[in-house]
Design a protein around this motif. Structure first.
Motif, short mmCIF file in Angstrom:
data_model
loop_
_atom_site.label_atom_id
_atom_site.label_comp_id
_atom_site.label_asym_id
_atom_site.label_seq_id
_atom_site.Cartn_x
_atom_site.Cartn_y
_atom_site.Cartn_z
N ILE A 151 0.84 -1.20 0.00
CA ILE A 151 0.00 0.00 0.00
C ILE A 151 0.88 1.25 0.00
O ILE A 151 0.60 2.23 -0.70
CB ILE A 151 -0.95 -0.01 1.21
CG1 ILE A 151 -2.02 -1.09 1.03
CG2 ILE A 151 -1.61 1.36 1.41
CD1 ILE A 151 -2.88 -1.33 2.24
N TYR A 154 2.10 1.85 -3.39
CA TYR A 154 1.04 2.41 -4.21
C TYR A 154 0.90 3.91 -3.95
O TYR A 154 0.69 4.69 -4.89
CB TYR A 154 -0.28 1.69 -3.94
CG TYR A 154 -1.43 2.24 -4.74
CD1 TYR A 154 -1.56 1.94 -6.09
CD2 TYR A 154 -2.40 3.04 -4.15
CE1 TYR A 154 -2.61 2.43 -6.84
CE2 TYR A 154 -3.46 3.54 -4.90
CZ TYR A 154 -3.56 3.23 -6.23
OH TYR A 154 -4.60 3.72 -6.97
N THR A 269 -4.51 -5.18 -6.06
CA THR A 269 -5.60 -5.78 -5.29
C THR A 269 -5.36 -7.27 -5.06
O THR A 269 -5.51 -7.79 -3.95
CB THR A 269 -6.93 -5.58 -6.02
OG1 THR A 269 -7.15 -4.18 -6.23
CG2 THR A 269 -8.09 -6.15 -5.23
N ILE A 272 -2.37 -7.72 -2.53
CA ILE A 272 -2.73 -7.48 -1.13
C ILE A 272 -3.63 -8.60 -0.61
O ILE A 272 -3.42 -9.12 0.50
CB ILE A 272 -3.42 -6.11 -0.99
CG1 ILE A 272 -2.42 -4.99 -1.27
CG2 ILE A 272 -4.03 -5.94 0.40
CD1 ILE A 272 -3.03 -3.62 -1.32
#
Length: 425
Positions: A151, A154, A269, A272
């Motif tokens: 994350i 990102y 996605t 994760i």
């Protein structure tokens, strides 16, 4: 404290700590790369950011200091503050618009210092994770730490780049610094204080200050050390090679920039989700049950199928998602394996040694991957109808080599020990 409260606190601090580990990496290797590209730096200059990986490879030289002096928690929080200040200062440095081009020695020197601080912070963060959690918790929250790290990447490669486009690079860099300082403040509040007397009997978390050399001796003297080291060297070899040349394959398949952005979002996605799934499975079934299937999943030649069949975008998206999921499963299992091979007293040092080995694989294999593709393209050129056909054949051959590169780990996964090292010595 109830078990539910304890789990909630552990989830919070592991997420915060590993967001703080991922953001500096993204700053150095993604955000700075975007900045250099935006100001018109030549490709050779943009590529210089890859050399910051050397700080990770070199961190065994000073990693025992984290075990010997102060606390891992103290090191981590202090270094996060230093990183936050450093990122903000980089924002001031580029305020004129072309800091990297106008004062290159200052720009690259500052980034080199940040890279060394980032590597040292990783040592403390990983060492703390191992002494603050028991073995089951380490497996359970391994997925959390990987997810939080990604994350952060990102944020660095997406949200902060968008901020740069709208408000300028100074705003993007200073925002990164503010996020890092906020992370340090959260960790000062959330991260538990781990004391020597909290450790299980016979598992002291603080070695003697006279034992600097013991960090190296105990690492090399562990049972089946050579087998373990070769396994770690080869474990992500296939993944590294694939990751390096996947954009080239997608470009050759006419997947444009916007479509690649869609794929990255889908992949994030899946990655994760796969990390969290792997953490739960490892906590319930144990490393002994899942290390082998996760390793096999990583070895599936997804991109070889894409290079060979050259399917439409919809099928590429499916294969990309599966590849990201498989990579996340394997990528979550590896840290759990490495933690089991670290002496508790030298948790920061030993984990740093292992991460340096994996970084060496990434640096060398990733750096050579493009040359391999170019060499294969030249080899196929004489028998191909045109340059595009030669490149297509070369990519099929390259991803076949990626599959071959996965085989040593597939074999060694059946031979390496999976019991905690403290139970073996």
């Amino acid at each position: 404290m109830s078990d539910e409260t304890k789990r909630g606190k552990a989830l919070a601090w592991t997420s915060s700590a590993y967001f703080g580990e991922g953001l500096p990496f993204s700053f150095l290797h993604q955000l700075v790369t975007e900045y250099l590209t935006a100001i018109g730096a030549p490709p050779s200059v943009v590529g210089y950011t890859s050399w910051f990986h050397l700080s990770v490879t070199a961190k065994p030289l000073w990693s025992p200091l984290i075990d010997l002096f102060g606390t891992r928690r103290g090191w981590m929080i202090a270094l996060q503050l230093v990183l936050g200040v450093g990122m903000a200062l980089m924002g001031a440095m580029v305020a004129g618009g072309g800091g990297a081009l106008e004062t290159p020695w200052l720009f690259w020197g500052a980034l080199a210092v940040l890279a060394a601080v980032h590597a040292t912070h990783d040592i403390a963060c990983d060492g703390l994770f191992m002494v603050a959690l028991d073995r089951r918790e380490q497996a359970l929250y391994s997925g959390t730490r990987i997810a939080a790290y990604r994350i952060a990447m990102y944020v660095g490669s997406g949200a902060l780049v968008v901020r740069a486009a709208r408000a300028g690079w100074t705003a993007a860099f200073t925002t990164a610094g503010a996020l890092m300082a906020l992370t340090a403040a959260l960790n000062a509040w959330l991260v538990p204080r781990v004391e020597d007397d909290d450790a299980p009997k016979g598992e002291s978390v603080r070695p003697s200050a006279s034992g600097f050399g013991a960090a190296y001796r105990t690492f090399l003297a562990q049972p089946q050390a050579l087998k373990v080291i070769v396994f770690v060297l080869t474990y992500r070899l296939c993944d590294v090679l694939t990751f390096a040349m996947a954009p080239v394959l997608l470009r050759d398949l006419a997947v444009d920039t916007e479509a690649r952005g869609v794929l990255r979002s889908i992949g994030l996605t899946a990655s994760i989700g796969g990390s969290l799934l792997a953490g739960g499975l490892l906590a319930r079934g144990g490393l002994e049950r899942w290390l082998v299937p996760f390793t096999y999943a990583m070895a599936i030649p997804f991109y070889l199928l894409v290079a060979w069949l050259r399917p439409p975008f919809e099928w590429i998206a499916v294969v990309y998602t599966l590849e990201q999921l498989a990579g996340a499963l394997a990528g979550t299992a590896l840290p759990v394996f490495l933690m089991r091979r670290c002496k508790r007293a030298f948790s920061a040092s030993h984990y740093a040694f292992f991460s340096a080995i994996t970084a060496l694989t990434a640096t060398v294999a990733g750096g050579l991957s493009g040359h391999v593709v170019e060499g294969l393209t030249s080899a196929f050129a004489s028998g191909a109808a045109d340059a595009a056909s030669a490149r297509a054949d070369a990519l099929v051959a390259f991803f076949a080599l990626c599959f071959v590169a996965a085989l040593p780990a597939v074999i060694l996964v059946h031979l390496v020990p999976t019991d905690p090292i403290e139970l073996e010595t």
